[in-house]
Structures are given as C-alpha cells and as structure tokens.
Design an enzyme around this catalytic site. Structure first.
Site, PDB file in Angstrom:
ATOM      1  N   VAL B  50      25.616 -30.549  17.788  1.00 37.95           N
ATOM      2  CA  VAL B  50      25.748 -29.066  17.143  1.00 37.95           C
ATOM      3  C   VAL B  50      27.086 -28.462  18.314  1.00 37.95           C
ATOM      4  O   VAL B  50      26.768 -28.760  19.522  1.00 37.95           O
ATOM      5  CB  VAL B  50      24.591 -28.288  17.399  1.00 37.95           C
ATOM      6  CG1 VAL B  50      24.909 -27.013  16.521  1.00 37.95           C
ATOM      7  CG2 VAL B  50      23.272 -29.155  16.970  1.00 37.95           C
ATOM      8  N   GLU B  51      27.955 -27.832  17.801  1.00 33.71           N
ATOM      9  CA  GLU B  51      29.171 -27.525  18.254  1.00 33.71           C
ATOM     10  C   GLU B  51      28.859 -26.547  19.492  1.00 33.71           C
ATOM     11  O   GLU B  51      29.511 -26.420  20.308  1.00 33.71           O
ATOM     12  CB  GLU B  51      30.007 -27.033  17.374  1.00 33.71           C
ATOM     13  CG  GLU B  51      29.808 -25.436  16.877  1.00 33.71           C
ATOM     14  CD  GLU B  51      31.257 -24.761  16.587  1.00 33.71           C
ATOM     15  OE1 GLU B  51      32.013 -25.339  15.770  1.00 33.71           O
ATOM     16  OE2 GLU B  51      31.218 -23.722  17.064  1.00 33.71           O
ATOM     17  N   THR B  52      27.874 -25.672  19.537  1.00 34.83           N
ATOM     18  CA  THR B  52      27.576 -24.881  20.596  1.00 34.83           C
ATOM     19  C   THR B  52      27.033 -25.441  21.727  1.00 34.83           C
ATOM     20  O   THR B  52      26.942 -24.763  22.858  1.00 34.83           O
ATOM     21  CB  THR B  52      26.416 -23.950  19.994  1.00 34.83           C
ATOM     22  OG1 THR B  52      25.372 -24.690  19.365  1.00 34.83           O
ATOM     23  CG2 THR B  52      26.831 -22.694  18.954  1.00 34.83           C
TER      24      THR B  52
END
Lengths: 307, 258
Positions: B50-52
C-alpha cells in the site's frame, strides 16, 4: 542547538501564533482519512493566517478546510482527495476558478523533495515523471520545476532532478509525544518523517503526552527525535474525522457531512465553517458538536475491534 | 448470463493476471478488491503493498482508503511512502501495479489530473498520487474501469501516468526504466492489452455476450482487433462465494445484482 525542552508543550493557539505566519510554506502530514492534522488546521482558520502555500503528498481535509476558508494561494502535492469519500471539493472548485494554484508532482517526487531537504541537499534525482506532463506543464508562479540530466556515470540514462523542499513549518498529528518533543507515530508513516526533518519548525499534535522516561526506556520506538520539534500540542482525537491508528477509526458520518457541505459550497460551507470551526473556542468544542464522548468512544471501539 | 454481475467478473478477471508470489501495488476500490480476491484464491503468497507504507498486510474487509487501518492489519511492516514507492517501486521490485483514471488513451497513457488548460482547468481531478510512480516502474499494469467512450479518447488531455506515450520505443527514449510494460485494461465489455510492437491497445477478450462491434462503438480510439477474440471465462460458484463473503461482504464496492 537543541531548543530547550519544557517550553515545547503548549496549546494549539500558542503553537499556531508562534510558528505559522502569513505567507508561510506549510507541510501537512497524514493522508486521506488517516492521521490528518485537523485540530491545528481549525486553529489556523480561527487565527486567519493567510496566503499560505500548503505542501505534502496527499492533501486531504485539513487542506480543504484552509482552502475553503480562503487562506491558501498555492498547493504543491501529489493529490488532493479523500478517496472513497470523494475529492477535496473546496480545493477542486478553487483550482478550477483559478483562485488557488496547484503544482503537481507524484507522491514519490514529493517525498524525494523532502528527502533532499532533510539531508541538507539542494536537490534529489528521481526516475519517475519521465514522459509525463508533470514535466511539460507547470503553475504560473513556479520558476524552475525540475532539471533533466544525463547520469554522469551512465551517459544516455536520463534522470530528473527535483529541488529540495524545506517547509517553514511542518504540521503532523501523532499518537504519542513526550514533553521534550520526541514523537512516536504508530501505523503508516506516509511522508511525515522526511517532511518534519526538512522543515524549519514542526508542530506536533498528539493523542497523548507520555513521560520522557518511556522514550528513554524504549528508544527504538521513537519515530522522530526532539531536535526537529518546536511545539507539542496534546489534543486527543485531534485527527477527527480522520483516523488515528490504534486509537480510533475515522468517522464516516462526519466525513460524509463535511463532504456534502464542501461539495455544495456557498452558504452550506460557510455554515459549516461557522458552526464547526469559527464558533468553537477550542477543538474540544468541535468534538462536543460532532457527537462528544459517546461518538468518540464508538470510534475507539471500532478501532479496538480491528487490532 | 449466469448469476453474477459484470462488476464481479471485472474484478475476478483482473485478478487472473496476478501470479502467486508477485509484489502488487494497488490502491483502494476495485483494484484492492481484485488483489484481495487473488490473495484468497490462486495467489495466497502475493505481497500486497500500500503506497502509504504498509507491506504485506492481511487486509480486513473492506478499506475505503489507502490510509484505512483495515489496509494495515497484520502487515509485516508499517513503513513510509519512501519505503514502498522508493525502495520497492523505483528500486524495481514491483511486479504488478493497479491504476485508474479519468482518461485512458490508445497507448495506455492515463490522465488523472485535468481536463482543459493546466493553469485554469475546466475539470480538476485529484492528481497523480502514486500513480505516475507505479506507471513508470511496474512491469505489469492493470486498469479496471467502466467502459465509457469518453474515458477512452485517442489522446489524453494530460498524461499523468505514462503508457507507451506515442509509440513502442517512446518509454525507452524518455528514459523510463520499465521499457515495455504489459498494460491491460479490464472493463465491463472487454479486456485490452498493449501490443509491444506498436505500443497500442489490442482487444484480447470480450465479456460474455458482448460483440466486437459494441466495443468498437463505445471506444473513442480504434484498438487493434485480433482475428478472433476469446470470451472471458465466467466465475465459478466458489469464486463468487469468496468474493461476496470474504472480500466485499458489506457490498461497499460491488453490488452483487447490478
């Protein structure tokens, strides 16, 4: 030189008075519906700090509130939205009307600019953005967005250089901080660490202030050491209506309500700002209005069930 | 058609292009649903990123954002954007990236930024986020979208995320490290994939009961057409059960009878 320790704990009002000024470049932490700096954004609106440039990776509800209040002239970021809850409507309207300027980067590009900033470097190379219109279009007031070079060790390989970004003040919401200003972030970090270490000052609002002894007994948990932090504001539920991992879930009801007002704009949004921000003396008044203890306990319970 | 919706079939068909053990970047929405579905069926060892910052979470149903705590559940690490978009994606360790956008053109370029003039746009969209990074560095790119003519123009108003730009060698010429990614778009009418020889989309499959003429009618550019396009395989009962009961039980993303 390290700032003296005991004076860092202060109210949101004091922190914003001291470290946010008209025309400042303000970095915002958190993302979408997680750990957004809502409490400090409300205080900035109450104090009417204007001509702000807001930067970050994803700019979410704190940015939208400041744009909706007419305090923002420019945003530099990767995205503005709340994902499934919709876009940032005040911002979209302002950009379409030309009253707020947006400079677009990818999220990695923004992180790379903070990375240069935190390491005292003037720029950082990146291999994203190549071939995209983020290299062919730019905002009116941007002087030089990037430089394209050949890799000196591999001629023919193209590399984009992006300028360092050192915000005047970074604002993040964390789970824990001690009175010295040591910060513990739980859950995803997004771009917060690079941005804070690049900024000239940082305001940290936190769910709770913990004793420094706990930091010293367990230092590998420290996300950001005190040297980078100027102000610590204890503000439980300070990210509401967004979530704080391990503490509480996001508030779907209030997010949807905010989005309805923001989407409608005009009088509906003015009423929101008046009722939920300007007429509140502190963030506690806002928390009472959005459901008080009962609501907050329900959001805490929802988080507990996930962990 | 059987007892399933085209949204369900889109999600399941997209998941079929994910292989076990692959490193998969996807945001929320149908890409997340598709990734979770792959993990619960044929690709149990895929590494969802997930990019976060979360790496390999065991996602709880059903996140509404990449910042949702449900997308952090039992991850092996909750890191930063730099960890995942820099040290995994730009480093070249990502296999699959999911993307979406307002416009997708014949070369697989995607616009999620503006319609009209950049400095005073007619419509402002959210912007790149991690999408440009994913498009620049992934080896396989998957796009799930409703098939609407306005979404498939000949040329995007603005290239947020590069596909093949304007031809098969353009990615190499501008310096992108991933030179010939396989870009696939899965819609409720068809599956198209980029032809590495031309850089343009060609139709590879049709959804059940959909004619080639209908796809061409509802596409703003002229995709390459094979001599014969196979039909997308319908889902099994077990696939539908997993999707409805384990992946999206609250029907946040997919209505089962649309």
């Amino acid at each position: 030189m390290a700032e003296t320790t005991s004076e860092k704990v202060m109210t949101a009002r004091e922190a914003v008075e001291r470290f946010v000024f008209d025309g400042a470049v303000v970095g915002l932490g958190g993302q979408n519906v997680g750990r957004c700096t809502v409490a400090i954004a409300h205080e900035i609106v109450r104090q009417g700090k204007k001509d702000l440039t807001l930067c970050g990776c994803n700019l979410s509800i704190p940015m939208d509130i400041m744009v909706g209040a007419g305090l923002v002239k420019r945003t530099e970021a990767g995205t503005g939205n709340l994902e499934r809850f919709g876009t940032t409507f005040c911002w979209r309207r302002a950009v379409e009307r030309g009253t707020v300027e947006m400079e677009d980067y990818s999220h990695l590009a923004m992180v790379s600019r903070f990375l240069a900033g935190e390491m005292g470097l003037p720029f950082m190379p990146i291999k994203s953005l190549l071939g995209s219109d983020m290299l062919t279009r730019q905002a009116r007031s941007t002087l030089k967005k990037y430089e394209l070079i050949d890799n000196p060790w591999n001629p023919g390989e193209k590399v984009v250089l992006l300028p360092a970004l050192n915000p005047d003040v970074a604002i993040i919401h964390a789970q824990k901080a001690d009175p010295m200003g040591n910060v513990i972030i739980e859950g995803f970090l997004a771009h917060d660490v690079e941005m804070v270490r690049a900024a000239k000052h940082t305001i940290v609002s936190c769910e709770e202030i913990i004793p420094t002894e706990r930091i010293r007994n367990d230092p590998e948990r420290t996300t950001i050491p005190y040297l980078y932090v100027s102000a610590v504001v204890e503000q439980p539920f300070g990210a509401h209506p967004t979530a704080a991992y391990r503490y509480y879930d996001y508030d779907t009801d209030h997010l949807n309500f905010y989005q309805r007002c923001a989407r409608e704009g005009g009088k509906a949004y003015e009423a929101y700002l008046r009722d939920y921000v300007l007429d509140c003396e502190t963030f506690e008044d806002y928390l009472d209005k959005v459901g008080g203890l009962k609501k907050m306990m329900a959001l805490k319970k929802a988080m507990q069930e996930m962990l | 058609m059987g007892n399933f919706s085209l949204d369900e079939l889109m999600v399941i068909e997209a998941s079929r292009y994910i292989e076990d053990y692959e490193v998969v970047f996807s945001g929320t929405g149908l890409p997340l649903v598709s990734t979770m579905f792959a993990q619960k069926t044929h690709a149990p060892h895929l590494c969802y990123v997930v990019e976060t910052g979360p790496i390999a979470p065991l996602v709880l149903p059903t996140p509404l954002s990449v910042s949702d705590s449900r997308a952090q559940h039992k991850a092996v690490r909750l890191g930063s954007l730099r960890d995942v978009l820099g040290c995994l994606m730009q480093r070249g360790l990502a296999d699959v990236g999911f993307l979406g956008g307002a416009q997708i053109d014949q070369y697989g370029n995607i616009n999620s930024t503006v319609i009209g003039d950049y400095q005073k746009p007619r419509v402002r969209f959210p912007g790149s986020g991690g999408a440009n990074d994913i498009a620049s560095h992934s080896r396989k790119i998957l796009i799930i979208t409703r098939h609407e003519k306005r979404r498939f123009p000949e040329k995007c108003d603005y290239i947020t995320s590069p596909g093949y730009l304007g031809g098969p060698e353009d990615r190499r010429q501008v310096g992108l490290a991933s030179r010939k990614p396989l870009i696939r778009v899965i819609t409720d009418l068809t599956v198209m994939e980029t032809n590495p020889a031309t850089g343009r989309f060609r139709i590879s499959r049709l959804m059940p009961g959909v004619s080639l003429e209908r796809v061409l009618d509802e596409t703003g550019f002229r995709p390459e057409v094979p001599s014969r396009a196979e039909e997308v395989e319908p889902p099994t009962e077990e696939e539908l059960r997993v999707l409805r009961e384990e992946v999206d039980p609250y029907e946040l993303y997919i209505k089962t009878h649309s």
